[in-house]
Design a protein around this motif. Structure first.
Motif, PDB file in Angstrom:
ATOM      1  N   SER A   9       0.819  -1.221   0.000  1.00 18.81           N
ATOM      2  CA  SER A   9       0.000   0.000   0.000  1.00 18.81           C
ATOM      3  C   SER A   9       0.847   1.262   0.000  1.00 18.81           C
ATOM      4  O   SER A   9       0.408   2.307   0.465  1.00 18.81           O
ATOM      5  CB  SER A   9      -0.925   0.006   1.223  1.00 18.81           C
ATOM      6  N   GLY A  10       2.079   1.173  -0.517  1.00 16.33           N
ATOM      7  CA  GLY A  10       2.905   2.361  -0.671  1.00 16.33           C
ATOM      8  C   GLY A  10       2.421   3.206  -1.840  1.00 16.33           C
ATOM      9  O   GLY A  10       1.376   2.928  -2.447  1.00 16.33           O
ATOM     10  N   ALA A  11       3.196   4.227  -2.173  1.00 14.70           N
ATOM     11  CA  ALA A  11       2.766   5.173  -3.201  1.00 14.70           C
ATOM     12  C   ALA A  11       2.568   4.504  -4.561  1.00 14.70           C
ATOM     13  O   ALA A  11       1.544   4.701  -5.222  1.00 14.70           O
ATOM     14  CB  ALA A  11       3.784   6.310  -3.312  1.00 14.70           C
ATOM     15  N   TRP A  12       3.547   3.707  -5.011  1.00 16.23           N
ATOM     16  CA  TRP A  12       3.450   3.103  -6.335  1.00 16.23           C
ATOM     17  C   TRP A  12       2.391   2.003  -6.362  1.00 16.23           C
ATOM     18  O   TRP A  12       1.619   1.888  -7.313  1.00 16.23           O
ATOM     19  CB  TRP A  12       4.809   2.596  -6.772  1.00 16.23           C
ATOM     20  N   GLY A  13       2.299   1.214  -5.315  1.00 14.56           N
ATOM     21  CA  GLY A  13       1.257   0.187  -5.270  1.00 14.56           C
ATOM     22  C   GLY A  13      -0.130   0.798  -5.303  1.00 14.56           C
ATOM     23  O   GLY A  13      -1.028   0.328  -6.008  1.00 14.56           O
ATOM     24  N   THR A  14      -0.315   1.880  -4.557  1.00 13.76           N
ATOM     25  CA  THR A  14      -1.627   2.551  -4.522  1.00 13.76           C
ATOM     26  C   THR A  14      -1.942   3.201  -5.858  1.00 13.76           C
ATOM     27  O   THR A  14      -3.081   3.117  -6.357  1.00 13.76           O
ATOM     28  CB  THR A  14      -1.646   3.610  -3.403  1.00 13.76           C
ATOM     29  N   ALA A  15      -0.958   3.839  -6.476  1.00 15.21           N
ATOM     30  CA  ALA A  15      -1.180   4.451  -7.791  1.00 15.21           C
ATOM     31  C   ALA A  15      -1.508   3.390  -8.838  1.00 15.21           C
ATOM     32  O   ALA A  15      -2.372   3.598  -9.704  1.00 15.21           O
ATOM     33  CB  ALA A  15       0.059   5.250  -8.214  1.00 15.21           C
ATOM     34  N   SER A 103       5.498  -7.639 -11.314  1.00 14.60           N
ATOM     35  CA  SER A 103       6.529  -7.049 -10.454  1.00 14.60           C
ATOM     36  C   SER A 103       6.592  -5.545 -10.680  1.00 14.60           C
ATOM     37  O   SER A 103       6.865  -5.090 -11.796  1.00 14.60           O
ATOM     38  CB  SER A 103       7.897  -7.679 -10.742  1.00 14.60           C
ATOM     39  N   LEU A 104       6.365  -4.789  -9.617  1.00 15.86           N
ATOM     40  CA  LEU A 104       6.462  -3.336  -9.678  1.00 15.86           C
ATOM     41  C   LEU A 104       7.753  -2.836  -9.020  1.00 15.86           C
ATOM     42  O   LEU A 104       7.927  -1.635  -8.848  1.00 15.86           O
ATOM     43  CB  LEU A 104       5.249  -2.696  -8.964  1.00 15.86           C
ATOM     44  N   MET A 105       8.638  -3.735  -8.665  1.00 10.05           N
ATOM     45  CA  MET A 105       9.831  -3.390  -7.893  1.00 10.05           C
ATOM     46  C   MET A 105      11.040  -3.155  -8.790  1.00 10.05           C
ATOM     47  O   MET A 105      11.156  -3.759  -9.844  1.00 10.05           O
ATOM     48  CB  MET A 105      10.128  -4.497  -6.887  1.00 10.05           C
ATOM     49  N   LYS A 106      11.946  -2.305  -8.312  1.00 11.42           N
ATOM     50  CA  LYS A 106      13.134  -1.952  -9.087  1.00 11.42           C
ATOM     51  C   LYS A 106      14.354  -2.081  -8.185  1.00 11.42           C
ATOM     52  O   LYS A 106      14.735  -1.126  -7.499  1.00 11.42           O
ATOM     53  CB  LYS A 106      13.006  -0.536  -9.652  1.00 11.42           C
ATOM     54  N   GLY A 107      14.934  -3.253  -8.175  1.00 12.22           N
ATOM     55  CA  GLY A 107      16.102  -3.479  -7.336  1.00 12.22           C
ATOM     56  C   GLY A 107      16.759  -4.799  -7.670  1.00 12.22           C
ATOM     57  O   GLY A 107      16.235  -5.602  -8.457  1.00 12.22           O
ATOM     58  N   ILE A 108      17.913  -5.040  -7.061  1.00 13.07           N
ATOM     59  CA  ILE A 108      18.634  -6.299  -7.177  1.00 13.07           C
ATOM     60  C   ILE A 108      18.814  -6.840  -5.762  1.00 13.07           C
ATOM     61  O   ILE A 108      19.209  -6.097  -4.853  1.00 13.07           O
ATOM     62  CB  ILE A 108      20.016  -6.109  -7.845  1.00 13.07           C
ATOM     63  N   VAL A 132       5.357 -10.790 -15.111  1.00 15.26           N
ATOM     64  CA  VAL A 132       5.401  -9.613 -15.977  1.00 15.26           C
ATOM     65  C   VAL A 132       6.002  -8.468 -15.170  1.00 15.26           C
ATOM     66  O   VAL A 132       5.681  -8.293 -13.991  1.00 15.26           O
ATOM     67  CB  VAL A 132       3.988  -9.246 -16.482  1.00 15.26           C
ATOM     68  N   VAL A 133       6.877  -7.698 -15.794  1.00 14.29           N
ATOM     69  CA  VAL A 133       7.552  -6.587 -15.136  1.00 14.29           C
ATOM     70  C   VAL A 133       7.017  -5.270 -15.683  1.00 14.29           C
ATOM     71  O   VAL A 133       6.899  -5.105 -16.897  1.00 14.29           O
ATOM     72  CB  VAL A 133       9.077  -6.669 -15.384  1.00 14.29           C
ATOM     73  N   VAL A 134       6.684  -4.346 -14.804  1.00 11.40           N
ATOM     74  CA  VAL A 134       6.280  -3.002 -15.231  1.00 11.40           C
ATOM     75  C   VAL A 134       7.408  -2.043 -14.869  1.00 11.40           C
ATOM     76  O   VAL A 134       7.853  -1.983 -13.722  1.00 11.40           O
ATOM     77  CB  VAL A 134       4.969  -2.557 -14.565  1.00 11.40           C
ATOM     78  N   SER A 135       7.910  -1.318 -15.871  1.00 14.80           N
ATOM     79  CA  SER A 135       9.041  -0.419 -15.646  1.00 14.80           C
ATOM     80  C   SER A 135       8.854   0.853 -16.450  1.00 14.80           C
ATOM     81  O   SER A 135       7.825   1.056 -17.088  1.00 14.80           O
ATOM     82  CB  SER A 135      10.360  -1.122 -16.016  1.00 14.80           C
ATOM     83  N   GLY A 136       9.899   1.706 -16.400  1.00 12.91           N
ATOM     84  CA  GLY A 136       9.787   2.985 -17.088  1.00 12.91           C
ATOM     85  C   GLY A 136       9.716   4.119 -16.082  1.00 12.91           C
ATOM     86  O   GLY A 136       9.882   3.911 -14.887  1.00 12.91           O
TER      87      GLY A 136
END
Length: 331
Positions: A9-15, A103-108, A132-136
């Motif tokens: 429920s963080g900013a990107w998950g909520t958006a 996956s909405l995450m950006k990390g290793i 499926v990865v969402v990026s950009g």
């Protein structure tokens, strides 16, 4: 569109939940804290994550994991990257067979140097084509405010990618599909590290030539590592590469840039964390990216210097001198 769940429920998950709901999905947000879930259900707001943004009334929210995931065909995961493995151990048993995991995450991942899609496949024990990865450029407050943007939906199953593309296509969001999962994930992870360096240059009062050089050379080392791992080099000229890098470096909304500014002021990592109230993804990922680069035999001088500033107490001004004093060579 069917039933969708957003885990986080963080900013990107909520958006992202807002996008899914406005495009026609029946959406539930899972929040770890019931107070957050109740605020979303009852007030259609998540002030802690997206102040002043009104959420669609159709979005449900709960802290009950089983209820949140019941019957969902689309499951979007939006948690800090270093917590993913531990969370999946709890969640995976509730995923519906055949569901698409986004996956909405950006990390290793630290220790394993795995990309987030790899962690999902390994921990949830699912086939890679289900992920499926969402990026950009995905600055959540701007997207939640419905400012026009484009994004990338990457995966090895073209049908799943198109389904996710349709599930978030809106007048203010233009999603493109891609087969290059590696490139999209590497672009999304390394740009956080470069944005830390960019923030340091702002705090040090360096000018536009410095910043343009940093973005350009940062993109070059991102592409070098990505290509070494099997990515398409053209990906780094697109939304998931240059687009995400420019947005994360140039925007005051970027957590990594603002954290870098704290470091550039001479604050220690602990002091920067206190000032920023949270750790930016790039702070931890720079260690994993450095290790990944060394294993692949790829030179990443900016990442190396960011790691020294963050984790070895290095001075940002010394880091600049080290970068500028490197051996002169062809571009």
């Amino acid at each position: 569109m069917g039933r969708a769940t957003v885990l986080g429920s963080g900013a990107w998950g909520t958006a992202f939940a807002k996008m899914l709901a406005e495009a026609g999905s029946d959406v539930t947000i899972w929040a770890r804290r019931e107070t957050v879930a109740a605020e979303i259900r009852e007030r259609h707001m998540n002030e802690g994550a997206l102040p002043s943004i009104k959420l669609p009334k159709e979005i449900n929210a709960t802290s009950d994991l089983a209820a949140a995931l019941d019957g969902s065909s689309l499951i979007a995961i939006a948690v800090p990257s270093q917590t993913l493995r531990g969370n999946l151990a709890e969640w995976a048993g509730h995923f519906a067979p055949g569901s698409t995991l986004i996956s909405l995450m950006k990390g290793i991942e630290l220790g394993t140097t795995k990309r987030m899609s790899q962690v999902i496949v390994e921990t949830a024990k699912v086939d890679a084509d289900r992920v499926v990865v969402v990026s950009g450029p995905n600055l959540a407050p701007e997207i939640a405010a419905e400012q026009p943007a484009a994004t990338v939906v990457a995966g090895t199953d073209a049908d799943r990618c198109r389904a996710v593309q349709q599930a978030i296509a809106l007048p203010y969001i233009r999603p493109y599909t891609s087969e290059d999962v590696i490139g999209c994930e590497m672009g999304g992870a390394v740009k956080n590290v470069i944005a830390l360096a960019y923030g340091m240059t702002i705090a040090m009062g360096l000018g536009d030539n410095t910043r343009a050089s940093l973005i350009t050379r940062g993109l070059a080392e991102t592409a070098r590592l990505g290509v070494a791992l099997g990515a398409d080099p053209l990906t780094f000229a697109g939304l998931a590469g240059l687009g995400d890098l420019v947005a994360t470096c140039s925007s005051p909304l970027s957590r990594n840039r603002t954290f870098g500014e704290q470091l550039g002021m001479g604050k220690t990592l602990e002091e920067a964390q206190t000032a920023a109230r949270q750790t930016a993804e790039g702070v931890k990922s720079c260690l994993a990216i450095r290790d990944l680069a060394r294993t692949a035999g790829v030179e990443m001088p900016i990442t190396e210097q960011v790691e020294r500033v963050c984790h070895e107490g290095g001075d940002p001004r010394v880091a600049v001198r080290m970068l500028m004093g490197r051996e002169i060579k062809p571009e």
